[in-house]
Motif scaffolding. Structure first.
Motif, mmCIF file in Angstrom:
data_model
loop_
_atom_site.group_PDB
_atom_site.id
_atom_site.type_symbol
_atom_site.label_atom_id
_atom_site.label_comp_id
_atom_site.label_asym_id
_atom_site.label_seq_id
_atom_site.Cartn_x
_atom_site.Cartn_y
_atom_site.Cartn_z
ATOM 1 N N TYR A 378 -1.764 23.533 -15.247
ATOM 2 C CA TYR A 378 -0.914 23.911 -13.989
ATOM 3 C C TYR A 378 -0.506 22.612 -13.271
ATOM 4 C CZ TYR A 378 -0.119 26.036 -9.410
ATOM 5 O OH TYR A 378 0.524 26.118 -8.254
ATOM 6 N N LEU A 379 -1.540 21.981 -12.951
ATOM 7 C CA LEU A 379 -1.126 20.584 -12.203
ATOM 8 C C LEU A 379 -0.164 19.789 -13.013
ATOM 9 C CD1 LEU A 379 -4.565 19.482 -10.933
ATOM 10 C CD2 LEU A 379 -2.601 20.739 -9.530
ATOM 11 N N GLN A 380 -0.420 19.619 -14.308
ATOM 12 C CA GLN A 380 0.765 19.023 -15.204
ATOM 13 C C GLN A 380 2.135 19.681 -15.120
ATOM 14 O OE1 GLN A 380 -0.115 17.604 -19.361
ATOM 15 N NE2 GLN A 380 1.749 19.056 -19.826
ATOM 16 N N ALA A 381 2.322 20.909 -14.991
ATOM 17 C CA ALA A 381 3.435 21.653 -14.901
ATOM 18 C C ALA A 381 3.991 21.504 -13.904
ATOM 19 C CB ALA A 381 3.173 23.015 -15.461
ATOM 20 N N TYR A 382 3.269 21.690 -12.677
ATOM 21 C CA TYR A 382 3.832 21.419 -11.322
ATOM 22 C C TYR A 382 4.328 20.195 -10.964
ATOM 23 C CZ TYR A 382 3.514 26.362 -10.071
ATOM 24 O OH TYR A 382 3.908 27.764 -10.131
ATOM 25 N N THR A 383 3.512 19.151 -11.467
ATOM 26 C CA THR A 383 3.823 17.721 -11.103
ATOM 27 C C THR A 383 5.132 17.070 -12.130
ATOM 28 O OG1 THR A 383 2.202 16.980 -12.704
ATOM 29 C CG2 THR A 383 1.614 16.998 -10.387
ATOM 30 N N ASN A 384 5.249 17.952 -12.934
ATOM 31 C CA ASN A 384 6.398 17.766 -13.846
ATOM 32 C C ASN A 384 7.670 18.214 -13.099
ATOM 33 O OD1 ASN A 384 5.218 16.522 -15.882
ATOM 34 N ND2 ASN A 384 5.221 18.257 -16.983
ATOM 35 N N ALA A 385 7.560 19.424 -12.587
ATOM 36 C CA ALA A 385 8.695 20.145 -11.645
ATOM 37 C C ALA A 385 9.015 19.376 -10.594
ATOM 38 C CB ALA A 385 8.111 21.531 -11.241
ATOM 39 N N MET A 386 8.103 18.776 -9.783
ATOM 40 C CA MET A 386 8.223 17.919 -8.755
ATOM 41 C C MET A 386 9.117 16.903 -9.191
ATOM 42 S SD MET A 386 5.432 15.740 -6.136
ATOM 43 C CE MET A 386 4.780 14.850 -7.629
ATOM 44 N N GLN A 387 8.662 15.914 -10.456
ATOM 45 C CA GLN A 387 9.503 14.996 -10.850
ATOM 46 C C GLN A 387 10.957 15.367 -11.120
ATOM 47 O OE1 GLN A 387 8.675 11.825 -10.878
ATOM 48 N NE2 GLN A 387 10.477 11.125 -12.008
ATOM 49 N N ASP A 388 11.099 16.543 -11.884
ATOM 50 C CA ASP A 388 12.535 17.183 -11.904
ATOM 51 C C ASP A 388 13.102 17.299 -10.659
ATOM 52 O OD1 ASP A 388 12.004 17.401 -14.587
ATOM 53 O OD2 ASP A 388 11.646 19.570 -14.550
ATOM 54 N N ALA A 389 12.655 17.813 -9.571
ATOM 55 C CA ALA A 389 13.198 17.741 -8.117
ATOM 56 C C ALA A 389 13.512 16.356 -7.840
ATOM 57 C CB ALA A 389 12.486 18.480 -7.423
ATOM 58 N N ILE A 390 12.872 15.370 -7.892
ATOM 59 C CA ILE A 390 13.006 14.105 -7.579
ATOM 60 C C ILE A 390 14.026 13.455 -8.121
ATOM 61 C CG2 ILE A 390 12.268 11.774 -7.247
ATOM 62 C CD1 ILE A 390 9.254 12.900 -7.027
ATOM 63 N N ALA A 391 14.128 13.697 -9.653
ATOM 64 C CA ALA A 391 15.259 13.196 -10.208
ATOM 65 C C ALA A 391 16.840 13.661 -10.058
ATOM 66 C CB ALA A 391 15.130 13.504 -11.864
ATOM 67 N N ALA A 392 16.633 15.282 -9.317
ATOM 68 C CA ALA A 392 17.800 15.807 -8.874
ATOM 69 C C ALA A 392 18.203 15.584 -7.377
ATOM 70 C CB ALA A 392 17.516 17.377 -9.094
ATOM 71 N N GLY A 393 17.417 14.426 -7.068
ATOM 72 C CA GLY A 393 17.725 14.103 -5.368
ATOM 73 C C GLY A 393 16.849 14.511 -4.454
ATOM 74 N N ALA A 394 16.007 15.330 -4.552
ATOM 75 C CA ALA A 394 15.009 15.475 -3.470
ATOM 76 C C ALA A 394 14.227 14.281 -3.035
ATOM 77 C CB ALA A 394 13.994 16.552 -3.960
ATOM 78 N N ASP A 395 14.124 13.965 -1.799
ATOM 79 C CA ASP A 395 13.195 12.977 -1.347
ATOM 80 C C ASP A 395 11.774 13.218 -1.068
ATOM 81 O OD1 ASP A 395 12.357 10.435 -0.031
ATOM 82 O OD2 ASP A 395 13.475 10.772 1.797
ATOM 83 N N VAL A 396 11.150 13.312 -2.176
ATOM 84 C CA VAL A 396 9.599 13.600 -2.064
ATOM 85 C C VAL A 396 8.800 12.299 -2.187
ATOM 86 C CG1 VAL A 396 7.644 15.093 -3.221
ATOM 87 C CG2 VAL A 396 10.287 15.736 -3.346
ATOM 88 N N ARG A 397 8.117 12.203 -1.166
ATOM 89 C CA ARG A 397 7.308 11.090 -1.074
ATOM 90 C C ARG A 397 5.720 11.123 -1.149
ATOM 91 N NH1 ARG A 397 10.246 7.508 2.237
ATOM 92 N NH2 ARG A 397 12.533 8.074 2.018
#
Length: 466
Positions: A378-397
């Motif tokens: 679960y954590l792997q999949a969701y941190t990967n999804a977060m990374q995808d959002a960051i790559a798409a421009g989301a300012d996640v810190r």
């Protein structure tokens, strides 16, 4: 068989400025409910009412963090986390919610903060995580407009006491949940199901948020301030028009009752008329005080159906082909990615993921280890999804796992284990799970442990490509 999809290694290097952390809340871990001057909260009383909480569980002892905080900080240090997000127990520091402060309660948080700082861990304070002092509830609680002033006074106490050492403050955790469940549906403390009570509570929580921001800006000029929202897509549970309308309506309560007025100084259409009787001139300007970041708690999308309750909508079942956790929550990392991007587009703020995680049926094996491979997946999949959002421009810190410890999970009692660390509640023994080792590896940038294939029919099944 469904293979866990392995995304590329997280590109967020250690010391890149990205914050890795864990989250907890006071009522769920502290225990020590009847010592050192702590007053009752609404959850203490709710737990004592027969049938309210599974197995008759209470927060009286919980994880005994009040006495074991040094051990727990050592666990955090071993994880290598940057920050610890915790909440202050309002009734521990102000037993009556206002008036005379309780020095013993304040001193506990002094000790905790100092231990964190000595361990190189930044303390993040959340002012309110659901444990309203019972004395204030008896005066109307969130239905009483005066609570904005009471909350501001409580905030001032916390700011004066800890503002010399703490920079990060959140006003509220998941206001949409504790208002809707506590005042609309009657599922959580204080157990009220009434439309007027719900709408009063929503507005007064928003007022309290604005009042607290003013206090914090004045008292802790260097502070970085935000609020923590539970936000995710709301889909119709069925193909009919009633469920589609219910999903749209529910989303205004769940996703927009708090962020919308706090950012745009107005309520969404479904709430505006209902809340208008409780508004006064100047309210919206106070509510929309500036914040520095958006805190997101995300676990799952909601599937909504029409229902004859106070808002005409409630939770339905996910589609049968959606993988689920052991507690039945749908596992859809794409919804997490989409939520991050939506928040970025709508609000334009830095985002911190302040809660994400999953419950599992964790038990130690014959060697005493807890091999929670489902949580790792679960954590792997969701941190990967977060990374995808960051790559798409989301300012996640930043990203905080819920939770450090198995703990009291509200009406589920101790049946749901969300922790990276297993807690044997009779003995209070702590056992770091395999997921704790995985998270420590992720933080330090080492190669992440491999995750085995898991059947799609397994309760722990997950796919990162949904």
């Amino acid at each position: 068989m469904v293979k866990i999809q392995g995304a590329p290694q997280m590109s967020l290097a250690p010391n890149s400025g990205f914050v890795w952390g864990v989250s907890t809340s006071s009522f769920q871990i502290e225990g020590a409910a009847r010592i050192d001057g702590r007053g009752d909260s609404i959850w203490d009383v709710y737990c004592r009412e027969p049938g309210r909480v599974r197995n008759g569980d209470t927060g009286e002892t919980a994880c005994d963090h009040y006495h074991r905080y040094k051990e727990d900080v050592a666990l955090m240090r071993d994880l290598g986390i940057d920050a610890y997000r915790f909440s202050i127990s309002w009734p521990r520091v102000l037993p009556k919610g206002r008036g005379a402060a309780n020095e013993a309660g304040l001193a506990f948080y002094d000790r905790l903060i100092d231990e964190l700082l000595a361990s190189g861990i930044e303390p993040w304070i959340c002012l309110y995580h659901w444990d309203l002092p019972l004395a204030l509830h008896e005066l109307g609680g969130w239905q009483n407009r005066d609570i904005a002033g009471w909350f501001a006074d409580y905030t001032a106490l916390i700011a004066r006491r800890y503002g010399d050492r703490v920079r990060r403050f959140a006003t509220f955790n998941e206001p949409c949940v504790f208002t809707l469940f506590g005042y609309g549906f009657g599922w959580n403390a204080p157990g009220i199901a009434d439309a007027d009570a719900l709408h009063r509570a929503i507005h007064h929580v928003n007022l309290s948020h604005g009042a607290a921001l003013e206090v914090l800006r004045a008292a802790v000029p260097h502070a970085s301030l935000g609020a923590i929202h539970n936000r995710q897509p709301c889909f119709p549970a069925g193909p009919n028009v009633d469920d589609a309308a219910a999903a749209r309506h529910f989303a205004e309560y769940w996703n927009d009752a708090f962020p919308h007025p706090q950012f745009f100084a107005s309520y969404p259409p479904a709430l505006a008329k209902a809340i208008e009787p409780f508004q006064k001139p100047g309210d919206m300007a106070l509510i929309a005080g500036p914040v520095d970041w958006f805190g997101l708690n995300h676990y799952l999308p909601h599937y909504i159906k029409a229902d004859p309750n106070v808002i005409g909508a409630t939770f339905g079942a996910p589609p049968p082909d959606v993988p689920r956790t052991t507690i039945g929550w749908p596992i859809e990392p794409k919804a997490f990615r989409d939520s991050l991007l939506d928040i970025h587009r709508r609000f334009g703020l830095t985002i911190y993921v302040t809660e994400n995680g999953t419950a599992s049926d964790d038990t130690p094996d014959s060697s005493g280890h807890v091999e929670d491979v489902g949580r790792i997946a679960y954590l792997q999949a969701y941190t990967n999804a977060m990374q995808d959002a960051i790559a798409a421009g989301a300012d996640v810190r930043g990203y905080f796992v819920w939770s450090l410890l198995d703990n009291f999970e509200w009406t589920s009692g101790y049946d749901q284990r969300f922790g990276l660390v297993y807690v044997d509640f009779p003995t209070q023994r702590r056992i770091p799970k395999a997921s704790a080792r995985w998270y420590a590896s992720l933080i330090t940038g080492k190669r992440r442990p491999s995750v085995p294939q898991i059947s799609k029919n397994s309760a722990e099944a997950i796919t990162a490509t949904r």
